[in-house]
Design a protein around this motif. Structure first.
Motif, PDB file in Angstrom:
ATOM      1  N   SER A  57       0.841  -1.203   0.000  1.00 36.10           N
ATOM      2  CA  SER A  57       0.000   0.000   0.000  1.00 36.10           C
ATOM      3  C   SER A  57       0.875   1.252   0.000  1.00 36.10           C
ATOM      4  CB  SER A  57      -0.935   0.008   1.211  1.00 36.10           C
ATOM      5  OG  SER A  57      -0.209   0.242   2.404  1.00 36.10           O
ATOM      6  N   VAL A  58       0.371   2.292  -0.612  1.00 35.38           N
ATOM      7  CA  VAL A  58       1.095   3.564  -0.612  1.00 35.38           C
ATOM      8  C   VAL A  58       1.217   4.088   0.810  1.00 35.38           C
ATOM      9  CG1 VAL A  58       1.122   5.941  -1.488  1.00 35.38           C
ATOM     10  CG2 VAL A  58       0.310   4.085  -2.956  1.00 35.38           C
ATOM     11  N   ASP A  59       0.210   3.808   1.628  1.00 38.84           N
ATOM     12  CA  ASP A  59       0.268   4.226   3.030  1.00 38.84           C
ATOM     13  C   ASP A  59       1.443   3.566   3.746  1.00 38.84           C
ATOM     14  OD1 ASP A  59      -0.940   5.647   5.280  1.00 38.84           O
ATOM     15  OD2 ASP A  59      -1.419   3.661   6.055  1.00 38.84           O
ATOM     16  N   TYR A  60       1.669   2.273   3.495  1.00 44.19           N
ATOM     17  CA  TYR A  60       2.809   1.568   4.093  1.00 44.19           C
ATOM     18  C   TYR A  60       4.117   2.217   3.647  1.00 44.19           C
ATOM     19  CZ  TYR A  60       6.049  -2.265   5.193  1.00 44.19           C
ATOM     20  OH  TYR A  60       7.096  -3.018   5.676  1.00 44.19           O
ATOM     21  N   VAL A  61       4.218   2.530   2.359  1.00 46.40           N
ATOM     22  CA  VAL A  61       5.434   3.155   1.826  1.00 46.40           C
ATOM     23  C   VAL A  61       5.690   4.500   2.498  1.00 46.40           C
ATOM     24  CG1 VAL A  61       6.535   4.124  -0.234  1.00 46.40           C
ATOM     25  CG2 VAL A  61       5.273   1.972  -0.400  1.00 46.40           C
ATOM     26  N   THR A  62       4.661   5.353   2.563  1.00 43.11           N
ATOM     27  CA  THR A  62       4.871   6.691   3.125  1.00 43.11           C
ATOM     28  C   THR A  62       5.226   6.635   4.609  1.00 43.11           C
ATOM     29  OG1 THR A  62       2.487   6.948   3.560  1.00 43.11           O
ATOM     30  CG2 THR A  62       3.313   7.753   1.451  1.00 43.11           C
ATOM     31  N   GLN A  63       4.631   5.704   5.340  1.00 38.13           N
ATOM     32  CA  GLN A  63       4.972   5.591   6.764  1.00 38.13           C
ATOM     33  C   GLN A  63       6.440   5.232   6.946  1.00 38.13           C
ATOM     34  OE1 GLN A  63       2.350   3.237   9.212  1.00 38.13           O
ATOM     35  NE2 GLN A  63       0.536   3.862   8.055  1.00 38.13           N
ATOM     36  N   ARG A  64       6.954   4.296   6.125  1.00 42.00           N
ATOM     37  CA  ARG A  64       8.368   3.922   6.232  1.00 42.00           C
ATOM     38  C   ARG A  64       9.274   5.058   5.804  1.00 42.00           C
ATOM     39  NH1 ARG A  64       4.562   0.815   7.748  1.00 42.00           N
ATOM     40  NH2 ARG A  64       5.372  -0.964   8.936  1.00 42.00           N
ATOM     41  N   LEU A  65       8.928   5.757   4.745  1.00 41.31           N
ATOM     42  CA  LEU A  65       9.773   6.851   4.274  1.00 41.31           C
ATOM     43  C   LEU A  65       9.847   7.970   5.310  1.00 41.31           C
ATOM     44  CD1 LEU A  65       8.752   7.107   0.497  1.00 41.31           C
ATOM     45  CD2 LEU A  65      10.597   5.782   1.533  1.00 41.31           C
ATOM     46  N   ARG A  66       8.746   8.225   6.000  1.00 46.22           N
ATOM     47  CA  ARG A  66       8.752   9.280   7.024  1.00 46.22           C
ATOM     48  C   ARG A  66       9.640   8.907   8.210  1.00 46.22           C
ATOM     49  NH1 ARG A  66       3.034  11.280   8.753  1.00 46.22           N
ATOM     50  NH2 ARG A  66       4.348  12.827   9.784  1.00 46.22           N
ATOM     51  N   ARG A  67       9.841   7.625   8.430  1.00 45.48           N
ATOM     52  CA  ARG A  67      10.725   7.204   9.508  1.00 45.48           C
ATOM     53  C   ARG A  67      12.194   7.463   9.183  1.00 45.48           C
ATOM     54  NH1 ARG A  67       8.061   1.301  11.071  1.00 45.48           N
ATOM     55  NH2 ARG A  67       5.963   2.089  11.553  1.00 45.48           N
ATOM     56  N   SER A  68      12.486   7.852   7.959  1.00 45.60           N
ATOM     57  CA  SER A  68      13.874   8.139   7.567  1.00 45.60           C
ATOM     58  C   SER A  68      14.441   9.319   8.340  1.00 45.60           C
ATOM     59  CB  SER A  68      13.945   8.451   6.070  1.00 45.60           C
ATOM     60  OG  SER A  68      13.280   9.687   5.784  1.00 45.60           O
ATOM     61  N   GLY A  69      13.569  10.213   8.830  1.00 43.01           N
ATOM     62  CA  GLY A  69      14.006  11.422   9.516  1.00 43.01           C
ATOM     63  C   GLY A  69      13.963  12.652   8.634  1.00 43.01           C
ATOM     64  N   ALA A  70      13.898  12.463   7.318  1.00 43.51           N
ATOM     65  CA  ALA A  70      13.834  13.606   6.390  1.00 43.51           C
ATOM     66  C   ALA A  70      12.466  14.269   6.485  1.00 43.51           C
ATOM     67  CB  ALA A  70      14.104  13.152   4.961  1.00 43.51           C
ATOM     68  N   ASP A  71      12.447  15.596   6.542  1.00 51.56           N
ATOM     69  CA  ASP A  71      11.172  16.314   6.602  1.00 51.56           C
ATOM     70  C   ASP A  71      10.554  16.476   5.220  1.00 51.56           C
ATOM     71  OD1 ASP A  71       9.128  17.825   7.958  1.00 51.56           O
ATOM     72  OD2 ASP A  71       9.991  19.607   7.022  1.00 51.56           O
ATOM     73  N   ASN A  72      11.377  16.367   4.182  1.00 54.11           N
ATOM     74  CA  ASN A  72      10.879  16.545   2.819  1.00 54.11           C
ATOM     75  C   ASN A  72      10.865  15.191   2.121  1.00 54.11           C
ATOM     76  OD1 ASN A  72       9.931  17.860   0.546  1.00 54.11           O
ATOM     77  ND2 ASN A  72      11.966  18.301  -0.237  1.00 54.11           N
ATOM     78  N   VAL A  73       9.724  14.507   2.180  1.00 55.03           N
ATOM     79  CA  VAL A  73       9.527  13.231   1.495  1.00 55.03           C
ATOM     80  C   VAL A  73       8.625  13.491   0.290  1.00 55.03           C
ATOM     81  CG1 VAL A  73       8.594  10.902   1.671  1.00 55.03           C
ATOM     82  CG2 VAL A  73       9.817  11.910   3.617  1.00 55.03           C
ATOM     83  N   VAL A  74       9.130  13.160  -0.894  1.00 54.76           N
ATOM     84  CA  VAL A  74       8.431  13.483  -2.140  1.00 54.76           C
ATOM     85  C   VAL A  74       8.178  12.195  -2.921  1.00 54.76           C
ATOM     86  CG1 VAL A  74       8.434  14.911  -4.218  1.00 54.76           C
ATOM     87  CG2 VAL A  74       9.725  15.650  -2.196  1.00 54.76           C
ATOM     88  N   LEU A  75       6.920  11.950  -3.273  1.00 52.71           N
ATOM     89  CA  LEU A  75       6.556  10.768  -4.058  1.00 52.71           C
ATOM     90  C   LEU A  75       6.121  11.180  -5.454  1.00 52.71           C
ATOM     91  CD1 LEU A  75       5.857  10.059  -0.922  1.00 52.71           C
ATOM     92  CD2 LEU A  75       4.616   8.139  -1.909  1.00 52.71           C
ATOM     93  N   PHE A  76       6.622  10.454  -6.457  1.00 53.99           N
ATOM     94  CA  PHE A  76       6.165  10.598  -7.839  1.00 53.99           C
ATOM     95  C   PHE A  76       5.560   9.254  -8.235  1.00 53.99           C
ATOM     96  CE2 PHE A  76       9.566  13.639  -7.317  1.00 53.99           C
ATOM     97  CZ  PHE A  76       9.068  14.777  -7.938  1.00 53.99           C
ATOM     98  N   LEU A  77       4.251   9.196  -8.359  1.00 57.03           N
ATOM     99  CA  LEU A  77       3.553   7.947  -8.608  1.00 57.03           C
ATOM    100  C   LEU A  77       2.988   7.941 -10.019  1.00 57.03           C
ATOM    101  CD1 LEU A  77       1.749   7.462  -5.175  1.00 57.03           C
ATOM    102  CD2 LEU A  77       4.004   6.659  -5.900  1.00 57.03           C
ATOM    103  N   ASP A  78       3.729   7.321 -10.920  1.00 54.60           N
ATOM    104  CA  ASP A  78       3.269   7.157 -12.301  1.00 54.60           C
ATOM    105  C   ASP A  78       2.612   5.785 -12.378  1.00 54.60           C
ATOM    106  OD1 ASP A  78       2.818   7.604 -14.930  1.00 54.60           O
ATOM    107  OD2 ASP A  78       4.910   7.555 -15.567  1.00 54.60           O
ATOM    108  N   ALA A  79       1.508   5.634 -11.648  1.00 55.36           N
ATOM    109  CA  ALA A  79       0.955   4.299 -11.432  1.00 55.36           C
ATOM    110  C   ALA A  79      -0.562   4.265 -11.508  1.00 55.36           C
ATOM    111  CB  ALA A  79       1.413   3.771 -10.073  1.00 55.36           C
ATOM    112  N   CYS A  80      -1.158   5.162 -12.237  1.00 56.49           N
ATOM    113  CA  CYS A  80      -2.613   5.149 -12.414  1.00 56.49           C
ATOM    114  C   CYS A  80      -2.873   4.569 -13.797  1.00 56.49           C
ATOM    115  CB  CYS A  80      -3.185   6.552 -12.295  1.00 56.49           C
ATOM    116  SG  CYS A  80      -2.649   7.404 -10.807  1.00 56.49           S
ATOM    117  N   ARG A  81      -3.242   3.322 -13.877  1.00 61.10           N
ATOM    118  CA  ARG A  81      -3.123   2.613 -15.140  1.00 61.10           C
ATOM    119  C   ARG A  81      -4.433   2.030 -15.648  1.00 61.10           C
ATOM    120  NH1 ARG A  81       1.415   5.302 -15.559  1.00 61.10           N
ATOM    121  NH2 ARG A  81       3.119   4.437 -14.373  1.00 61.10           N
TER     122      ARG A  81
END
Length: 564
Positions: free
Chosen positions: A123-147
């Motif tokens: 899930s995208v939610d799972y991905v974003t939760q893990r990325l936010r744990r990186s410590g970086a305040d600027n997490v940017v997703l580019f999702l070319d996945a609407c198919r």
């Protein structure tokens, strides 16, 4: 300068889904850009034949469900301390299949099973939760996945919003994301790379500028190559992140002004942790910036003294690059309630199965608050009505902004067809009430509209709106950075409305909606008329209602000029 990491995934071969042509190439070219042009510190690439990630136990990078999930766990779960710091940046790019399942967005990997999405996709939610744990305040997703099955298939991701991250979607939830054979790329990624490579005043160094560029460029690219509609959009959460700097090396001093304003607002309301993070990001572009240095020093002093923050106009931060106050105006209301309503069209399906208009059931629909009588009168008298025979072009919108004393309104106009294929204009209205003359209500609505993914009228009744209806209140002085340069172009204006065609504002229509608003502010001061403007219109029933009109093309300029 903060560190920059990127995770890049591109999948051509699928075991249980239609294989793709250029998703792998999209990811490979993006990874090369991150490494060689943007000089990122770390890039992790997942494609059909990418090398393993070096570790005590090397991590395979073939983009299977297990490999990607293992990587996210290893990097961002059960770690003693975050890998990155708040001033760092973490980008996540995905090109492949997406799926919408049980009201959640999923990314489909090479072995994902569309019959068992929950256990074989991430899930995208799972991905974003893990990325936010990186410590970086600027997490940017580019999702070319609407198919879609005829392109990159999926059931329309993009209905969810994700806390604390910036998300660029390649298209809306009910559209397809197209690959273009002649370019050997998906149209979204091709446009993304073009935008990231722009230099100078036309750069896409900020989240806001890149979003505007993609929203303009992708639909035009699809039209050029005979592809159907595709409209990328942005979700920035919290909304102030739309002013984050994406590319420090190409950003200009002008690009940091909105970020300085947000830092000032955060400091004046006592959110010193956020204020410091934003000022540090200012310093990454404008090294030695006296405003940022002074603000960070004052934050440190306040923290050491455990001083209770008070809001005072004497604490205004003066911009060294503009010579203006950036925070005195933050003593004004910081947020306002936004309301909406739409044209009361009846949605019906035509023979092709498309949603079209079956006429009017009532004047308005989708009303979430009583419409003020002043707004109703203006609409009934057709002050700001566009001609149904000349709706916005396919994949485009026209915008109208106006003030009616304490009411501030923006109108998003979309071109539709009725059940006998006649053209018409469908409108979605957003408005707020504000009596503070220092606050720019229309400008605040515009900024909110961009940050909320540019919502517009949808004839499809199955699409539900889920917007945050609170908008940050912006002082009119904030917009000086935009209208001072453009005002010089039209300083000799003596009559209204001012007619502007698409080539007169930088020659780049995707920048002009905010600049046109600011030009209207300038004309409002000059002529002492109520604020009103129209952007990207092809015709108007009452052009004399506007201070300035931005015409969609040369034919529109001739049409409106002839009417006047």
């Amino acid at each position: 300068m903060g560190r920059n990491w990127a995770i890049v995934v591109g999948i051509n071969h699928y075991e249980n889904l239609r294989s793709l042509n250029f998703a792998k190439r999209d990811a490979s070219v993006m990874a090369t850009w991150f490494q060689q042009e943007a000089k990122f510190n770390q890039v992790f690439l997942f494609t059909d034949d990418s090398p393993a990630i070096a570790a005590n136990s090397p991590i395979p990078t073939q983009p299977t469900f297990g490999h990607v999930r293992r990587f996210l766990r290893a990097q961002f779960e059960n770690i003693q301390s975050p890998l990155l710091k708040p001033e760092d940046n973490l980008w996540f790019f995905f090109a492949g299949h997406g799926n919408r399942y049980k009201d959640k967005d999923y990314l489909m990997f090479s072995d994902s099973d569309p019959g068992d999405v929950e256990n074989t996709a991430i899930s995208v939610d799972y991905v974003t939760q893990r990325l936010r744990r990186s410590g970086a305040d600027n997490v940017v997703l580019f999702l070319d996945a609407c198919r879609d099955e005829s392109s990159r298939a999926g059931l329309g991701i993009g209905e969810q919003s994700y806390q604390g991250v910036i998300t660029f979607y390649s298209c809306t939830a009910n559209q397809k994301s197209w690959e273009i054979e002649e370019l050997q790329h998906g149209s979204f990624t091709h446009s993304l790379l073009e935008g990231l490579r722009l230099q100078g005043e036309a750069n896409c160094a900020t989240v806001e500028r890149l979003a505007q560029y993609l929203c303009y460029q992708v639909p035009h690219l699809n039209t050029r190559y005979g592809k159907p509609a595709q409209n990328p959009y942005l979700q920035a959460e919290p909304p102030y992140k739309m002013y984050f700097i994406l590319l420090e090396q190409t950003a200009t001093l002008r690009d940091v002004e909105p970020l300085k304003y947000q830092a000032s607002i955060a400091g004046n309301r006592g959110d010193f942790s956020l204020a410091k993070q934003l000022w540090v990001r200012v310093l990454a572009v404008s090294r030695g910036d006296l405003d940022a240095i002074d603000a960070i020093e004052r934050i440190a002093l306040r923290r050491r003294a455990s001083f209770e923050p008070t809001i005072s106009t004497s604490e205004a931060v003066t911009s060294s690059s503009r010579g203006r106050s950036a925070s005195a105006e933050s003593t004004k209301p910081t947020s306002l309630r936004v309301y909406e309503f739409s044209d009361g069209l009846i949605p019906v399906r035509n023979r092709q199965g498309e949603w079209v208009s079956g006429g009017f059931a009532c004047n308005f629909s989708n009303i979430n608050h009583v419409i003020p009588k002043k707004i109703q009168i203006a609409i009934n008298n057709q002050y700001f009505l566009l001609n149904n025979n000349y709706p916005p072009k396919e994949n485009e919108v026209a915008l109208i902004g106006f003030n009616l004393e304490e009411y501030h309104v923006i109108v998003i106009a979309t071109g539709l067809r009725d059940d006998v294929s006649r053209p018409l204009v469908a409108r979605r209205y957003f408005w707020l009430e504000n009596s503070d003359k220092d606050i720019d209500g229309v400008g605040s609505l515009l900024i909110w509209w961009f940050a909320s993914g540019q919502p517009q009228f949808k004839c499809d009744p199955t699409i539900k709106s889920s917007l945050d209806y609170m908008v940050t209140a912006y002082n009119k002085k904030y917009f000086h950075q935009y209208y001072l340069p453009i005002a010089k172009l039209f300083s000799k204006t003596t009559s209204l409305p001012l007619i502007v065609d698409s080539e007169k504002i930088r020659g780049q229509p995707h920048y002009s909606v905010m600049e046109l608003h600011c030009l209207a502010l300038h004309l409002q001061y000059q002529f002492e008329y109520p604020l009103s403007w129209a952007w990207n219109v092809r015709s108007s029933e009452n052009p004399k209602s506007f201070l300035v009109i931005y015409c969609a093309d040369e034919d529109a300029t001739r049409r409106i000029t002839r009417y006047l």
